[in-house]
Design a protein around this motif. Structure first.
Motif: not given
Length: 300
Positions: A137-157
């Protein structure tokens, strides 16, 4: 002298075994190995007997059961006792992780995110306590230079305990020791008062991520894709080659044609699945000759 030495060794072994709170025989260990393989696909090495004893002895104490034989009998006979099956699995899974672990992956991820079409879907399939999906998520924010990038992450375990930690997003401040001060300030909030010495991931990052239990051996994963990126790092090492191959074969149709699969530093998928080819250091992409299979997306 040889007989005397052998007798002393036997006596020492008896005292060591007798000092244990619970009897734990080789047969008990083999039963545990068979159960965790059937339940979670984890292939426990023969060298893990002491580790297994230590972790499962806690379950015997917690349940008030006095022997491993009785405990394992109840597991095998009481398949409906989902809470104890869950506790058994949680006890035997290893959750070693950190923020930006295997750091060479994240610049590759950032470049990939800039090239693909929005919205972007990412699956972190071995999320542990959350450091990996938050690093994504941090990488996505940095890539788009915003705290709300167009990215959705599903985290499973498979481990529900670590998923709860990840969803909460609270960590000891020393978990950030290897992170740049700029990154720490941007993405974390420092605790005060009773929370002194802790940090919490910013709410914008937590909102990007959905934490969910998934057993990679289950018939239905409950995730549908298609994904631009799948992270499956440092979990395949616990599976044997046939199990690895089955999981990878199921990943392929869940990925977009230009999707990337990130693996752990000690994992090599080239000889267990024909669907992927190596793109870079432990980064895979769909084999061009097989990309047409991804068009036939099926639900996991």
């Amino acid at each position: 002298m040889e007989k005397e030495s052998g007798s002393m060794k036997s006596s020492s072994q008896t005292r060591t075994e007798g000092s244990k709170e619970f009897e734990f025989t080789a047969r008990d260990f083999e039963r545990v190995r068979a159960l965790i393989y059937k339940k979670a696909g984890i292939a426990l090495a023969e060298s893990k007997q002491e580790m297994v004893y230590s972790r499962l002895a806690r379950r015997l104490r917690a349940t008030g059961i006095s022997s491993f034989v009785t405990y394992l009998d109840r597991l095998e006979q009481g398949s409906g006792e989902t809470e104890e099956w869950e506790a058994f699995t949680n006890a035997l899974t290893t959750n070693l992780t950190s923020f930006f672990r295997e750091s060479h992956h994240f610049p590759i991820l950032a470049e990939h995110l800039k090239k693909v079409k929005e919205p972007i879907e990412i699956w972190c399939s071995a999320a542990s306590t959350g450091e990996e999906p938050y690093s994504i998520a941090m990488t996505a924010c940095e890539a788009f230079n915003t705290l709300t990038p167009p990215v959705r992450i599903i985290a499973t375990d498979i481990d529900t305990n670590v998923l709860n930690t990840g969803a909460n997003g609270v960590y000891s401040i020393d978990r950030l020791d290897k992170m740049s001060p700029e990154r720490a300030r941007r993405f974390f909030l420092r605790g005060k008062g009773a929370r002194e010495g802790q940090v919490r991931v910013r709410p914008e990052l937590r909102q990007m991520i959905s934490f969910k239990q998934v057993n990679l051996l289950a018939d239905n994963w409950g995730v549908s894709g298609p994904f631009d990126v799948i992270f499956c790092r440092n979990v395949m090492i616990y599976f044997d080659k046939p199990t690895q191959g089955k999981i990878l074969d199921r990943f392929a149709p869940l990925m977009k044609p230009d999707g990337l699969l990130f693996a752990g530093h000690s994992e090599n998928f080239l000889y267990v699945c024909d669907e992927f080819k190596l793109r870079g250091k432990t980064v895979y992409e769909l084999d061009p000759d097989r990309k047409t299979s991804s068009a036939k997306l099926r639900r996991a």
